[in-house]
Design an enzyme around this catalytic site. Sequence first.
Site, short mmCIF file in Angstrom:
data_model
loop_
_atom_site.label_atom_id
_atom_site.label_comp_id
_atom_site.label_asym_id
_atom_site.label_seq_id
_atom_site.Cartn_x
_atom_site.Cartn_y
_atom_site.Cartn_z
N THR A 85 1.61 -56.58 -10.21
CA THR A 85 2.77 -56.57 -9.33
C THR A 85 2.32 -56.48 -7.87
O THR A 85 1.45 -55.68 -7.52
CB THR A 85 3.69 -55.39 -9.67
OG1 THR A 85 4.18 -55.55 -11.00
CG2 THR A 85 4.85 -55.30 -8.73
N ARG A 111 -1.00 -44.83 -14.62
CA ARG A 111 -0.04 -44.49 -13.57
C ARG A 111 -0.55 -45.07 -12.25
O ARG A 111 -0.65 -44.38 -11.24
CB ARG A 111 0.17 -42.98 -13.50
CG ARG A 111 -1.09 -42.14 -13.38
CD ARG A 111 -0.74 -40.67 -13.11
NE ARG A 111 -1.92 -39.84 -13.04
CZ ARG A 111 -2.41 -39.11 -14.05
NH1 ARG A 111 -1.82 -39.14 -15.23
NH2 ARG A 111 -3.48 -38.35 -13.86
N PHE A 114 1.61 -49.51 -8.57
CA PHE A 114 1.70 -50.74 -7.76
C PHE A 114 0.64 -50.77 -6.66
O PHE A 114 0.91 -51.14 -5.51
CB PHE A 114 3.09 -50.88 -7.12
CG PHE A 114 4.19 -51.29 -8.06
CD1 PHE A 114 3.95 -51.60 -9.40
CD2 PHE A 114 5.50 -51.38 -7.59
CE1 PHE A 114 4.98 -51.97 -10.25
CE2 PHE A 114 6.55 -51.76 -8.43
CZ PHE A 114 6.29 -52.05 -9.76
N ASN A 172 10.07 -57.06 -11.22
CA ASN A 172 9.66 -55.86 -11.96
C ASN A 172 10.49 -54.67 -11.51
O ASN A 172 10.31 -54.15 -10.40
CB ASN A 172 8.17 -55.58 -11.73
CG ASN A 172 7.64 -54.46 -12.61
OD1 ASN A 172 8.40 -53.76 -13.28
ND2 ASN A 172 6.33 -54.29 -12.60
N SER A 175 8.65 -50.52 -14.09
CA SER A 175 7.45 -49.68 -14.11
C SER A 175 7.85 -48.22 -14.02
O SER A 175 8.68 -47.85 -13.19
CB SER A 175 6.52 -50.03 -12.94
OG SER A 175 5.50 -49.06 -12.83
N SER A 319 -3.19 -54.78 -22.85
CA SER A 319 -3.98 -53.67 -23.40
C SER A 319 -4.78 -54.09 -24.63
O SER A 319 -5.88 -53.58 -24.86
CB SER A 319 -3.07 -52.49 -23.74
OG SER A 319 -2.44 -51.99 -22.58
#
EC number: 1.3.5.2
Length: 351
Positions: A85, A111, A114, A172, A175, A319
Site C-alpha cells: 500500500t 503491524r 503502511f 485499502n 488494514s 504469506s
Amino acid sequence: MYSLARPFLFSLDAERAHALALRSIDTAYRTGTTALLARRPVPLPTPAFGLIFPNPVGLGAGLDKNGEHIDALFALGFGFVEIGTVTPRAQEGNPKPRMFRLPEYQAVINRMGFNNLGVDALVANVQRARRTGGLLGINIGKNKDTPNEEATSDYRYCMERVYPLADYITVNISSPNTAGLRELQEEQSLRRLISDLRETQEVLSAPHGKRVPMLVKVAPDLNDRDIDAAARVLADLAVDGVIATNTTVTRTLVANHPLAAEAGGLSGAPLLGQSTLVLRRLRARLPESIPLIGVGGINSGADAVAKMAAGASLVQCYSGLVYRGPQLIGECVNAIRRRREAPSGGAVSPL
C-alpha cells in the site's frame, strides 16, 4: 531451491529476511536465473474487470510496497502483481519489531503500518519498470495522520498519481495497522468514500483515454450484517471488483502460540477458513458483474481451488510464499487449471 534457503531466512528477523528475499529475487532476475527459483507456469488466460490476466494467480499487496521489484516478481510467474500500500506522503510505519513468523501455524503477524516512500517514489519506480509478463495493480491508502474525515483527499491524490500507470487500483480500507482505518468500512463512511472515488475514476478516464478498474479490499473480521451492508454499498456504486480479504485481528486458531498476543494482522494458513467464508458471502450478495479476488491463507493448490469454488475469479498469495516459496505460484495455477478442465469446474459452493 527455496527449501535450501528457508532455514537460513528463518534464522533471521522476519523483516530482515523479507528484504533479503526480495534482493535475492532481484539478483536472480538480473542474472537470468529465476528459473532456478520457480518454473513459469503455462499461461491460463483469465478475464476479470474488463482485463485479461495471463493466469489467475497474483501477488497480494505488501511484499513490494514501493514498486521496486516489479520485473523480478513478474519473472516468477505471477499473472498479476499488486504493489503498495502506498500513501500520499512517505511514512515510516510502526516501530520495529513489527513482523513475526508463527511457523507451527504457517502464519505471520504484522503491524507494519503502511511504511512506504510515498506515491511519487512509487510512480518513479513503476515508470522505470519493463512490466512484461503480467498486469499491475496498485494498492492505495491514507497517511496515518490524516483524519478519516479527510481520507478521501488522500485516496483521491494517490488515485490521480497512479491512474496512468495502473492496470487496476485497489482502495485499502481494511488494514488493522492504521488506527481507525477500518472505520471507513462502516456503511455511511464507505458510501461517501467510494462514491467520491468512483466520481474521480470517471473524471480521470477521459483525459487518460482509458478506464482503470477500481477494487475495494475488505477485512475478514466483518460480521454478517457488516458484510451485507458493504455488499449493498459496493453494488449500488458499481465498483469494478472486491478483494476478500485483508489480515485478521482475531487469534482464535493461534491462541496458544507465545506470539499470539502481538498486535497486528494475522495472515497465513489460519486465515483460510475465515477469509473464504467472507468471500463466499460476498459472492452470494454481489452481482456477477463485480468479480472477486480471493486472498488469505493460500498455502497450496487446493487452497487456491477452495477460493475459486467460493466464487473468486482470481486469487492472490503472500504469506504462503514465506513458507512454500515461489513454487506455490505454479502449483496454484495448475490446480486451478485442473479445476477449470473438470466437468463441474465452474460451480460455486453454496453458503
